[in-house]
Design a protein around this motif. Structure first.
Motif, mmCIF file in Angstrom:
data_model
loop_
_atom_site.group_PDB
_atom_site.id
_atom_site.type_symbol
_atom_site.label_atom_id
_atom_site.label_comp_id
_atom_site.label_asym_id
_atom_site.label_seq_id
_atom_site.Cartn_x
_atom_site.Cartn_y
_atom_site.Cartn_z
ATOM 1 N N ASP A 444 -9.124 -39.477 5.849
ATOM 2 C CA ASP A 444 -8.550 -38.200 6.880
ATOM 3 C C ASP A 444 -10.060 -37.202 7.569
ATOM 4 O O ASP A 444 -11.401 -37.710 6.690
ATOM 5 N N THR A 445 -9.948 -36.574 8.502
ATOM 6 C CA THR A 445 -10.819 -36.289 8.682
ATOM 7 C C THR A 445 -11.419 -34.063 8.100
ATOM 8 O O THR A 445 -12.672 -33.818 8.488
ATOM 9 N N LYS A 446 -10.879 -34.170 7.299
ATOM 10 C CA LYS A 446 -11.209 -34.194 6.292
ATOM 11 C C LYS A 446 -11.629 -34.134 4.679
ATOM 12 O O LYS A 446 -11.648 -32.604 4.154
ATOM 13 N N GLY A 447 -11.874 -34.825 5.111
ATOM 14 C CA GLY A 447 -11.867 -35.932 3.676
ATOM 15 C C GLY A 447 -10.893 -36.010 2.725
ATOM 16 O O GLY A 447 -11.028 -36.896 1.744
ATOM 17 N N ILE A 448 -9.280 -35.310 2.671
ATOM 18 C CA ILE A 448 -8.883 -36.327 2.182
ATOM 19 C C ILE A 448 -8.006 -37.370 1.839
ATOM 20 O O ILE A 448 -8.112 -38.271 3.012
ATOM 21 N N PRO A 449 -7.752 -37.986 1.287
ATOM 22 C CA PRO A 449 -7.708 -39.602 0.724
ATOM 23 C C PRO A 449 -6.359 -39.814 1.372
ATOM 24 O O PRO A 449 -5.158 -39.474 1.361
ATOM 25 N N LEU A 450 -6.125 -40.732 2.532
ATOM 26 C CA LEU A 450 -4.395 -41.285 2.767
ATOM 27 C C LEU A 450 -4.755 -43.038 2.463
ATOM 28 O O LEU A 450 -5.577 -43.681 2.142
ATOM 29 N N TYR A 451 -3.679 -43.166 2.078
ATOM 30 C CA TYR A 451 -3.216 -45.265 1.298
ATOM 31 C C TYR A 451 -2.881 -45.400 2.424
ATOM 32 O O TYR A 451 -2.534 -44.706 3.929
ATOM 33 N N ARG A 452 -3.420 -46.946 2.991
ATOM 34 C CA ARG A 452 -3.504 -47.491 3.915
ATOM 35 C C ARG A 452 -2.285 -49.196 3.207
ATOM 36 O O ARG A 452 -2.816 -49.468 1.976
ATOM 37 N N MET A 453 -1.174 -49.706 4.403
ATOM 38 C CA MET A 453 -0.803 -50.534 4.416
ATOM 39 C C MET A 453 -1.181 -51.414 5.760
ATOM 40 O O MET A 453 -0.871 -51.192 6.775
ATOM 41 N N GLY A 454 -1.425 -52.717 5.430
ATOM 42 C CA GLY A 454 -0.866 -53.886 6.646
ATOM 43 C C GLY A 454 0.060 -54.297 6.563
ATOM 44 O O GLY A 454 0.740 -54.685 5.689
ATOM 45 N N LEU A 455 0.362 -54.033 7.577
ATOM 46 C CA LEU A 455 2.267 -54.859 8.537
ATOM 47 C C LEU A 455 1.716 -56.016 8.832
ATOM 48 O O LEU A 455 1.344 -55.671 10.593
ATOM 49 N N ASP A 456 2.295 -57.432 9.118
ATOM 50 C CA ASP A 456 1.793 -58.642 9.812
ATOM 51 C C ASP A 456 3.009 -58.542 10.828
ATOM 52 O O ASP A 456 4.260 -59.789 10.488
ATOM 53 N N THR A 457 2.748 -57.779 11.540
ATOM 54 C CA THR A 457 4.319 -57.796 13.095
ATOM 55 C C THR A 457 4.064 -58.560 14.164
ATOM 56 O O THR A 457 5.243 -59.411 14.820
ATOM 57 N N ASP A 458 2.881 -59.736 13.848
ATOM 58 C CA ASP A 458 2.783 -60.992 15.024
ATOM 59 C C ASP A 458 2.144 -61.337 14.338
ATOM 60 O O ASP A 458 1.240 -61.739 13.404
ATOM 61 N N ARG A 459 1.767 -62.596 15.247
ATOM 62 C CA ARG A 459 0.869 -63.795 14.938
ATOM 63 C C ARG A 459 -0.665 -63.303 15.382
ATOM 64 O O ARG A 459 -1.205 -62.825 16.113
ATOM 65 N N GLY A 460 -1.253 -62.540 14.474
ATOM 66 C CA GLY A 460 -2.565 -62.102 14.270
ATOM 67 C C GLY A 460 -2.639 -60.594 14.624
ATOM 68 O O GLY A 460 -3.735 -60.088 14.860
ATOM 69 N N GLU A 539 4.401 -60.445 28.717
ATOM 70 C CA GLU A 539 4.673 -60.002 27.362
ATOM 71 C C GLU A 539 4.274 -58.559 27.237
ATOM 72 O O GLU A 539 3.091 -58.442 26.611
ATOM 73 N N PRO A 540 4.688 -57.452 27.776
ATOM 74 C CA PRO A 540 3.906 -55.638 27.901
ATOM 75 C C PRO A 540 3.813 -55.157 26.836
ATOM 76 O O PRO A 540 4.486 -55.675 25.699
ATOM 77 N N LEU A 541 2.356 -55.486 26.750
ATOM 78 C CA LEU A 541 1.708 -54.606 25.948
ATOM 79 C C LEU A 541 2.604 -53.237 24.977
ATOM 80 O O LEU A 541 3.006 -53.292 23.785
ATOM 81 N N ILE A 542 3.664 -52.427 25.614
ATOM 82 C CA ILE A 542 4.583 -51.309 25.161
ATOM 83 C C ILE A 542 5.311 -52.669 24.543
ATOM 84 O O ILE A 542 5.758 -51.711 23.250
ATOM 85 N N GLY A 543 5.801 -52.989 25.098
ATOM 86 C CA GLY A 543 6.778 -54.018 23.974
ATOM 87 C C GLY A 543 6.712 -55.018 22.560
ATOM 88 O O GLY A 543 7.242 -54.595 21.799
ATOM 89 N N ARG A 544 4.710 -54.960 23.042
ATOM 90 C CA ARG A 544 4.766 -55.747 21.196
ATOM 91 C C ARG A 544 4.715 -54.060 20.520
ATOM 92 O O ARG A 544 4.412 -54.326 19.426
ATOM 93 N N ARG A 545 4.093 -53.043 20.848
ATOM 94 C CA ARG A 545 4.420 -51.708 20.345
ATOM 95 C C ARG A 545 5.902 -51.068 19.699
ATOM 96 O O ARG A 545 5.663 -51.353 18.772
ATOM 97 N N VAL A 546 6.505 -51.474 20.153
ATOM 98 C CA VAL A 546 7.645 -51.570 20.347
ATOM 99 C C VAL A 546 8.260 -52.731 19.344
ATOM 100 O O VAL A 546 8.872 -51.974 18.592
ATOM 101 N N LEU A 547 7.558 -53.700 19.093
ATOM 102 C CA LEU A 547 8.636 -54.360 18.254
ATOM 103 C C LEU A 547 7.349 -54.220 16.965
ATOM 104 O O LEU A 547 7.719 -54.597 16.060
ATOM 105 N N ASP A 548 6.248 -53.307 17.138
ATOM 106 C CA ASP A 548 5.935 -52.871 15.764
ATOM 107 C C ASP A 548 6.543 -51.895 15.405
ATOM 108 O O ASP A 548 6.134 -51.950 13.510
ATOM 109 N N VAL A 549 6.621 -51.067 16.421
ATOM 110 C CA VAL A 549 7.540 -49.981 15.244
ATOM 111 C C VAL A 549 8.467 -50.561 14.954
ATOM 112 O O VAL A 549 9.159 -50.854 13.316
ATOM 113 N N LEU A 550 9.332 -52.008 15.134
ATOM 114 C CA LEU A 550 11.286 -52.531 14.928
ATOM 115 C C LEU A 550 10.501 -52.443 13.200
ATOM 116 O O LEU A 550 11.151 -53.004 12.447
#
Length: 640
Positions: A444-460, A539-550
């Motif tokens: 993060d901005t203070k140099g503290i390590p963060l752990y990351r996962m990638g979620l394949d929520t949509d094609r590409g 395909e509203p971009l906000i709808g795709r962002r909601v899809l990411d959350v779901l």
């Protein structure tokens, strides 16, 4: 070698050691993820168009392509209902050598007036052929094209030119340029299920209605031309209205694929909603007019890519040839940038001379200099100074209030409301558990390590789930933070509300790890560009962002998480509210404040504060955000 690094990282983590700085991912830079997502769709769309042209072998095949193009256009612009007769009046005339100019006020909607000028040549004809000249994005509107318009009038053509909304004498916002003003209006209209392209086309159709009732105009020789944004509207009007006899758009025709390839944003009227979802390409705007005369005017070094122009022309030429009208389609490419200049005009004069049967000089002449105020149709140079005149914003607010009354009158069940909301957002009925990736760590901005996962929520599309603890296993209680600011800036500054819960943060598409150039509030940058593309795909971009959350909720649930609380801030509140209402897995959204953004407040502010990428097309036909919170109180926790 990469296996060594991964093994070393895993060993350090298991031993409770901090990761060395050389094994951490730096703060993300510009991401190409959304660019590639939309570009691939555009590539497939153009490929399908190309295959359809390649398969065409007969006149019957060509006629089917023409009818298919017309259906796409009619479906896209189904909201346009500009019927005559149109109210108009002349406020004065100005005489020039070889032509006279009528100064006009044309009411295109109730108390909503278009300022216009009609150039009438003095050539002895009782009924003149006419060219509707549509303005591009110049703040001075039609008067900014006076030189070009006068050239056509001197050659024996009547020319009707009008100010677009928020240009010339129709200024709507003191603070905004023509393009940014168009986009502000489009953001407001989108929430109502309307669009600025529909409004502009409505006005353009009213110009034809106006011309048809005049005794000095030949209704069989109505042509259209324009430059840049005016080239756009030339293509739309010509495709939509069969009364147009000939057309010549300048500095617009290419392919949507090439616009995407070059990451080229376009303003609200140039990105009609659902056109790509209907299978449309720019070629269809030409084929809908076929086999009538059509001349593409282009510049070699325009930002509307000449490669796409040439491809579209070749495809159109084949269809015209199959229709037996190859002589009716032509293209002229001048060696300049984005403009209509002498070279362009002089290649265009023969087109109008031939198809409208007017003998005229084919070289530019002199145009008398004038104070442009002489051609004002209004006393002050601004239509909003006229008594009783309404602004576009006032008309939009009226429609918003009408939709609210309609919503209040409906008695929808919660299930039906969810169904309609899913349709507006274009959310699939079933949210799949996304495949996950264990990504390299960040700091993060203070140099503290963060752990990351990638979620394949949509094609590409791979969105990032951040935490301050190893990605797996996950506790039974999770608080999921949703913000547009990016987790690497945010996570370290937050603490769980429930001490037993684990805090995780989601970078939905276009934020954090997948942030593009420009900000969410930039009027003409990449986030806006991708929002426009999503709207054209229905395909509203906000709808795709909601899809990411779901999808993130679905993933957490699959990992044994039994309690999920959403937390949000800033623009992240919007996808969080939608996700809380639509999630089939029980979740609650913690509301830090009683104040939430609403689309009603967005419209009441004339400058339209919400970014386009957070506005679902037609959301106010269903519900506003505060209404959803009241309808589903069990899904929200208010701060005590």
């Amino acid at each position: 070698m990469k296996y060594f690094f991964c093994s070393a990282a895993a060993l350090l983590i298991l031993c409770g050691c901090s990761l060395p700085s050389w094994m951490l991912v730096e703060q993300p830079r510009k991401s190409e993820m959304l660019q590639n997502y939309y570009l691939e769709r555009a590539r497939r769309n153009l490929a399908a168009t190309s295959r359809a042209i390649e398969r065409a072998k007969t006149r019957e095949d060509a006629l089917r392509l023409v009818e298919r193009a017309r259906k796409k256009v009619r479906s896209t612009f189904s909201g346009v209902n500009a019927v005559g007769p149109v109210k108009s009046r002349t406020t004065g005339t100005v005489d020039f050598p070889n032509y006279t100019v009528e100064k006009l006020l044309i009411q295109t909607r109730e108390n909503f007036t278009m300022t216009a000028s009609l150039f009438l040549p003095e050539n002895g004809q009782k009924k003149h052929p006419v060219i509707i000249f549509l303005s591009g994005h110049t703040d001075s509107g039609r008067l900014g094209y006076h030189y070009s318009i006068a050239q056509y009038a001197q050659r024996g053509f009547a020319v009707l030119c009008a100010d677009p909304i928020h240009q010339g004498e129709r200024k709507q916002f003191e603070e905004l340029s023509s393009v940014l003003g168009h986009n502000a209006l489009h953001r407001q209209l989108a929430a109502l299920g309307d669009g600025f392209s529909q409004w502009r086309l409505h006005d353009a159709v009213q110009l034809i209605n106006f011309l048809e009732k005049r005794n000095d105009i030949d209704p069989k020789r109505i042509g259209v031309m324009g430059n840049s944004g005016g080239g756009t509207m030339t293509a739309f009007l010509t495709a939509y209205d069969r009364r147009v006899a000939a057309a010549s758009p300048c500095c617009y025709i290419t392919t949507f694929y090439h616009n995407f390839l070059n990451e080229l944003p376009a303003d609200g009227e140039q990105t009609p909603a659902r056109f790509l979802a209907n299978g449309g390409e720019m070629l269809d705007l030409i084929l809908a007019h076929a086999p009538k005369p059509y001349m593409i005017l282009a510049q070699e070094y325009d930002f509307f890519d000449i490669r796409g122009t040439r491809k579209t022309y070749e495809m159109a030429k084949k269809v015209y040839k199959l229709l037996g009208a190859e002589e009716n389609i032509s293209m002229s490419v001048s060696p300049g940038p984005h403009t209509i200049n002498r070279k362009v005009r002089e290649t265009n004069y023969p087109f109008w001379s031939k198809h409208f049967n007017v003998k005229c000089s084919l070289v530019d002449g002199k145009v008398p200099k004038l104070d442009k105020k002489v051609l004002y149709s209004t006393p002050t140079g601004q239509v909003l100074d006229m008594p009783g005149e309404k602004s576009a914003h006032q008309l939009i607010v009226q429609k918003m209030e009408k939709l609210k009354k309609e919503r209040n009158a409906r008695k929808l069940s919660n299930a039906e409301l969810q169904k309609r909301l899913s349709k507006v957002l274009n959310i699939p009925a079933r949210i799949k558990v996304p495949e996950y990736r264990q990504l390299r760590h960040a700091r993060d901005t203070k140099g503290i390590p963060l752990y990351r996962m990638g979620l394949d929520t949509d094609r590409g599309i791979v969105v990032t789930l951040y935490s301050q603890v190893p990605v797996l296993p996950i506790k039974e209680k999770v608080e999921l933070l949703i913000s547009e600011k990016g987790s690497y800036n945010l996570l370290g500054a937050c603490k769980p509300i429930d001490p037993e819960a684990e805090l995780r943060s989601l970078d939905f598409r276009g934020s954090g790890d997948s942030l593009s150039y420009g900000g969410f509030h930039a009027g003409y940058d990449q986030d806006y560009h991708y929002a426009s593309m999503g709207e054209m795909w229905n395909e509203p971009l906000i709808g795709r962002r909601v899809l990411d959350v779901l999808a993130a909720i679905s993933f957490l649930h699959s990992q044994g998480v039994k309690s999920i609380t959403l937390r949000s801030e800033g623009l992240g509140i919007i996808p969080a509210v939608f996700a809380a209402v639509l999630s089939k897995i029980p979740v609650k959204l913690y509301l830090e404040s009683d104040k939430v953004p609403t689309y009603t407040a967005h419209i009441l502010d004339p400058l339209a504060p919400l970014p386009h990428s957070f506005i679902p097309l037609g959301i106010l036909k269903v519900a506003d955000l505060d209404e959803l919170i009241r309808r589903f109180p069990e899904r929200f926790i208010r701060k005590k």
